[in-house]
Design an enzyme around this catalytic site. Structure first.
Site, PDB file in Angstrom:
ATOM      1  N   ALA A 199      31.832  36.084  40.389  1.00 44.62           N
ATOM      2  CA  ALA A 199      32.362  35.054  39.346  1.00 44.62           C
ATOM      3  C   ALA A 199      33.155  35.900  38.192  1.00 44.62           C
ATOM      4  O   ALA A 199      33.914  35.274  37.725  1.00 44.62           O
ATOM      5  CB  ALA A 199      30.912  34.449  38.513  1.00 44.62           C
ATOM      6  N   ASP A 200      32.655  37.187  37.710  1.00 47.12           N
ATOM      7  CA  ASP A 200      33.399  37.858  36.905  1.00 47.12           C
ATOM      8  C   ASP A 200      34.719  38.450  37.587  1.00 47.12           C
ATOM      9  O   ASP A 200      35.817  38.098  36.758  1.00 47.12           O
ATOM     10  CB  ASP A 200      32.621  39.331  36.774  1.00 47.12           C
ATOM     11  N   MET A 201      34.936  38.582  38.664  1.00 45.97           N
ATOM     12  CA  MET A 201      36.281  39.075  39.098  1.00 45.97           C
ATOM     13  C   MET A 201      37.047  37.803  39.429  1.00 45.97           C
ATOM     14  O   MET A 201      38.347  37.789  39.266  1.00 45.97           O
ATOM     15  CB  MET A 201      35.731  39.676  40.665  1.00 45.97           C
TER      16      MET A 201
END
Length: 432
Positions: A199-201
């Site tokens: 989700a971060d990337m």
């Protein structure tokens, strides 16, 4: 590649001396890509999502000024072990080619310095909730008052509006909200997080893409934009194919260990030694597979002609293929399938991935030289321009490494002024 995939699995920690990165190609910092040359980015983000997005812009040539807390800097600087010579490898993975300015903008004098930097910037990245951003006076309205045409990029867990806007969030939380964890893992197992901060990337990539498109549009309109990226949204988009299938059919996806694809045969199989992946994505591949394993007559068996037919008989087909593939080792099948142009591959460990000659040849893994320090491992962006891979302009910065440089060159603050700010703990200078 053939030689590589015949090797036995390399176990983590099997290196007798030094970390695995010591075996990677050593590169000196260089000019890198210049597509965003002249673009200045102020990065107020921390952890992974925001820094990964601004690093993409840096890799494409933008000047990224990373604003960090003087006390400890980016949260990810403390994420470990493992560390390399005391430096966080998670931090190093998403912060190359940036300048670090250690600045406490919660104080009026520090906020004034920040505003002066924003006035000279094209893009600002923020990953604070709306309430906190407003409290610190770095919300969109405050920064657009400083520079009306600035492109303001917000990355939060749930977005800038709605009842969840101020809820705290990390990658793990976003993966749970998005539904991806519910469909990841073995059929009889627990929900599983993806084995990387997906989700971060993804949110970082979405933010970088949106920032560049807004920058492109500004050339014509002259207008700034407020870009609102949410980790949960990015992760839900990642699941688009699964969500669309449910919405149109009512069939709820379930955990299956990755063995319930819309493509009938699209999963991993055991061989006599190591597992492989096999993807028979169309009718031609279906026929070629059975011809290659010497049982061409099975391809046109009743109920096997279309993908829909094969899905109805998936369990029996999988059992038959599994029986065949268990007869011989991985290297035999991969060589055979490659010759027949049938999509198949190994299930590599991370140790095998970083030793993959093809990926090394595309510049995906390398060591970045640093004067007076151990070289730092880096992972490329996987984008080649005119046949060339990106080259980092500089290593991930030390906390406050560029404070003096940026405040002197961009804002004209002299030594006395910078020292006064340092004595008030508003800035942190290199080596302090």
């Amino acid at each position: 590649m053939t030689t590589h995939i015949q090797h036995s699995r390399i176990e983590a920690g099997s290196h007798s001396s030094g970390p695995p990165c010591d075996a990677l190609p050593l590169r000196q910092p260089g000019p890198g890509f210049d597509l965003l040359s002249g673009v200045r980015v102020i990065d107020l983000t921390t952890s992974i999502a925001g820094p990964s997005g601004t690093m993409l812009l840096a890799d494409m040539g933008a000047e990224v000024i990373k604003i960090e807390r003087p006390g400890g800097g980016d949260d990810a600087r403390s994420w470990g072990p493992p560390f390399l010579d005391g430096e966080s490898l998670w931090f190093a993975s998403v912060n190359r080619s940036k300048k670090s300015v250690a600045l406490d903008f919660s104080q009026p004098a520090g906020l004034d310095v920040l505003y002066r930097l924003v006035a000279q910037a094209d893009i600002v990245f923020v990953n604070l909730s709306p309430r906190v951003a407003t409290k610190l006076k770095v919300d969109a309205a405050a920064l657009r008052a400083v520079r009306p045409d600035v492109i303001y990029v917000s990355i939060t867990g749930f977005g800038l509006s709605g009842e969840r806007a101020d809820w705290t969030c990390y990658d793990l939380i976003a993966e749970g909200y998005s539904g991806i964890m519910d469909i990841t893992g073995a059929a009889d197992g627990e929900p599983q997080k993806i084995g990387a901060p997906a989700a971060d990337m993804l949110a970082g990539q979405d933010a970088a893409f949106a920032a560049v498109t807004a920058l492109y549009a500004r050339r014509v309109s002259g207008k700034g934009r407020v870009i609102d990226v949410a980790l949960v949204d990015s992760m839900a988009r990642f699941s688009s194919c699964r969500i669309a299938s449910y919405l149109g059919s009512g069939e709820l996806p379930r955990r299956s260990g990755g063995k319930d694809s819309v493509i009938a045969i699209y999963q991993n199989f055991e061989t006599s030694d190591h597992p492989i992946t096999l993807a028979l994505g169309n009718d031609n591949l279906w026929h070629r597979f059975w011809e290659t394993v010497g049982q061409a007559e099975l391809a046109d068996s009743p109920g096997m002609k279309t993908n829909a037919d094969r899905r109805r008989h998936r369990q029996a087909i999988v059992a038959k293929i599994a029986e065949i593939l268990r007869e011989k080792p991985r290297h035999h099948w991969l060589a055979l399938f490659r010759g027949a142009r049938i999509p198949a591959g190994p299930i590599n460990s991370i140790a095998e991935v970083v030793a993959d000659d093809a990926l090394l040849g595309r510049g995906m893994f390398y060591q970045l030289a640093r004067p007076g320090k151990r070289a730092m491992p880096q992972i490329g962006i996987g984008i080649l321009l005119d046949g060339d891979c990106s080259l980092a302009r500089s290593a991930p910065p030390a906390l406050g490494e560029h404070t003096d440089e940026v405040l002197s060159e961009l804002l004209g603050l002299d030594e006395e002024q910078r020292q006064a700010l340092a004595e008030q703990n508003i800035i942190r200078r290199k080596g302090s």
